[in-house]
Design a protein around this motif. Structure first.
Motif, PDB file in Angstrom:
ATOM      1  N   VAL A 176      48.527 -10.884 -32.528  1.00 19.57           N
ATOM      2  CA  VAL A 176      47.476 -10.337 -31.670  1.00 19.57           C
ATOM      3  C   VAL A 176      48.116  -9.686 -30.458  1.00 19.57           C
ATOM      4  N   ARG A 177      47.646  -8.505 -30.105  1.00 22.08           N
ATOM      5  CA  ARG A 177      48.153  -7.809 -28.913  1.00 22.08           C
ATOM      6  C   ARG A 177      47.308  -8.101 -27.684  1.00 22.08           C
ATOM      7  N   GLY A 178      46.059  -8.467 -27.862  1.00 22.77           N
ATOM      8  CA  GLY A 178      45.186  -8.771 -26.724  1.00 22.77           C
ATOM      9  C   GLY A 178      43.772  -9.058 -27.183  1.00 22.77           C
ATOM     10  N   PHE A 179      42.943  -9.420 -26.210  1.00 23.10           N
ATOM     11  CA  PHE A 179      41.551  -9.764 -26.482  1.00 23.10           C
ATOM     12  C   PHE A 179      40.639  -8.904 -25.626  1.00 23.10           C
ATOM     13  N   LEU A 180      39.536  -8.457 -26.197  1.00 20.69           N
ATOM     14  CA  LEU A 180      38.531  -7.688 -25.480  1.00 20.69           C
ATOM     15  C   LEU A 180      37.408  -8.633 -25.090  1.00 20.69           C
TER      16      LEU A 180
ATOM     17  N   GLY B 279      36.206  -8.499 -29.087  1.00 18.72           N
ATOM     18  CA  GLY B 279      37.115  -7.869 -30.030  1.00 18.72           C
ATOM     19  C   GLY B 279      38.522  -8.416 -29.888  1.00 18.72           C
ATOM     20  N   ILE B 280      39.335  -8.175 -30.908  1.00 20.27           N
ATOM     21  CA  ILE B 280      40.727  -8.626 -30.923  1.00 20.27           C
ATOM     22  C   ILE B 280      41.598  -7.408 -31.208  1.00 20.27           C
ATOM     23  N   TYR B 281      42.546  -7.154 -30.305  1.00 17.64           N
ATOM     24  CA  TYR B 281      43.456  -6.027 -30.476  1.00 17.64           C
ATOM     25  C   TYR B 281      44.623  -6.431 -31.374  1.00 17.64           C
ATOM     26  N   VAL B 282      44.862  -5.631 -32.419  1.00 17.33           N
ATOM     27  CA  VAL B 282      46.019  -5.791 -33.290  1.00 17.33           C
ATOM     28  C   VAL B 282      46.774  -4.467 -33.298  1.00 17.33           C
ATOM     29  N   LYS B 283      47.871  -4.397 -34.042  1.00 18.33           N
ATOM     30  CA  LYS B 283      48.730  -3.211 -34.025  1.00 18.33           C
ATOM     31  C   LYS B 283      47.986  -1.929 -34.388  1.00 18.33           C
ATOM     32  N   ASP B 284      47.132  -1.964 -35.396  1.00 22.61           N
ATOM     33  CA  ASP B 284      46.482  -0.754 -35.890  1.00 22.61           C
ATOM     34  C   ASP B 284      45.112  -0.489 -35.285  1.00 22.61           C
TER      35      ASP B 284
ATOM     36  N   PRO C 209      36.372  -6.107 -34.417  1.00 23.77           N
ATOM     37  CA  PRO C 209      35.200  -6.566 -33.668  1.00 23.77           C
ATOM     38  C   PRO C 209      34.837  -8.001 -34.023  1.00 23.77           C
ATOM     39  N   VAL C 210      34.256  -8.707 -33.085  1.00 19.05           N
ATOM     40  CA  VAL C 210      33.774 -10.065 -33.335  1.00 19.05           C
ATOM     41  C   VAL C 210      32.322  -9.942 -33.767  1.00 19.05           C
ATOM     42  N   THR C 211      32.040 -10.299 -35.026  1.00 16.64           N
ATOM     43  CA  THR C 211      30.689 -10.176 -35.576  1.00 16.64           C
ATOM     44  C   THR C 211      29.993 -11.517 -35.746  1.00 16.64           C
ATOM     45  N   GLU C 212      30.735 -12.592 -35.647  1.00 11.04           N
ATOM     46  CA  GLU C 212      30.155 -13.923 -35.832  1.00 11.04           C
ATOM     47  C   GLU C 212      29.837 -14.547 -34.472  1.00 11.04           C
ATOM     48  N   GLU C 213      28.827 -15.395 -34.438  1.00 11.19           N
ATOM     49  CA  GLU C 213      28.460 -16.108 -33.215  1.00 11.19           C
ATOM     50  C   GLU C 213      29.442 -17.261 -32.999  1.00 11.19           C
ATOM     51  N   LEU C 214      30.034 -17.314 -31.813  1.00 17.81           N
ATOM     52  CA  LEU C 214      31.021 -18.345 -31.503  1.00 17.81           C
ATOM     53  C   LEU C 214      30.469 -19.267 -30.421  1.00 17.81           C
ATOM     54  N   PRO C 215      30.881 -20.551 -30.424  1.00 18.91           N
ATOM     55  CA  PRO C 215      30.433 -21.462 -29.372  1.00 18.91           C
ATOM     56  C   PRO C 215      31.079 -21.122 -28.023  1.00 18.91           C
TER      57      PRO C 215
ATOM     58  N   LYS D  64      48.213 -16.589 -30.262  1.00 22.03           N
ATOM     59  CA  LYS D  64      48.364 -15.132 -30.226  1.00 22.03           C
ATOM     60  C   LYS D  64      48.563 -14.563 -31.628  1.00 22.03           C
ATOM     61  N   GLU D  65      47.897 -15.143 -32.600  1.00 25.36           N
ATOM     62  CA  GLU D  65      47.917 -14.643 -33.975  1.00 25.36           C
ATOM     63  C   GLU D  65      46.587 -14.991 -34.626  1.00 25.36           C
ATOM     64  N   ILE D  66      46.203 -14.155 -35.586  1.00 23.10           N
ATOM     65  CA  ILE D  66      44.982 -14.402 -36.344  1.00 23.10           C
ATOM     66  C   ILE D  66      45.338 -14.570 -37.809  1.00 23.10           C
TER      67      ILE D  66
END
Length: 97
Positions: free
Chosen positions: A24-28, A36-41, A45-51, A65-67
């Motif tokens: 992971v390069r960063g988080f939006l 969102g989660i920034y990766v190399k390419d 987007p985050v589409t699921e509801e998270l607590p 720092k990895e998915i």
């Protein structure tokens, strides 16, 4: 999609899947929530509801720092799942069908 590190292929189950670990390069963040989660390419987007705990862990930096990206094959159908690990628990953030 980015070619990941640590590819695992598992064919012992009725449903086949491949699993990749992608750095992971960063988080939006938008208004304190993970958007969102920034990766190399690009960005995933985050589409699921998270607590709330997951959003707080991202803000405080307690997230790996990895998915994990899983390509799951259900016969003719392929599903892509993206998981993030926060506070030693895995959460699905993105799913396609």
């Amino acid at each position: 999609m980015t070619v990941g590190v640590g590819r695992v292929e598992n064919t012992g189950y009725d449903v086949g899947f491949d699993e990749y670990v992608v750095p992971v390069r960063g988080f939006l963040l938008q208004r304190g929530k993970l958007a969102g989660i920034y990766v190399k390419d690009g960005i995933i987007p985050v589409t699921e509801e998270l607590p709330k705990e997951v959003h707080k862990a991202v803000v405080k930096g307690r997230v790996k720092k990895e998915i994990t990206v899983r390509e799951i094959r259900y016969g003719e159908e392929d599903v892509l799942e993206v998981l993030i690990e926060a506070d030693y628990q895995s959460w699905t953030v993105f799913t396609t069908s």
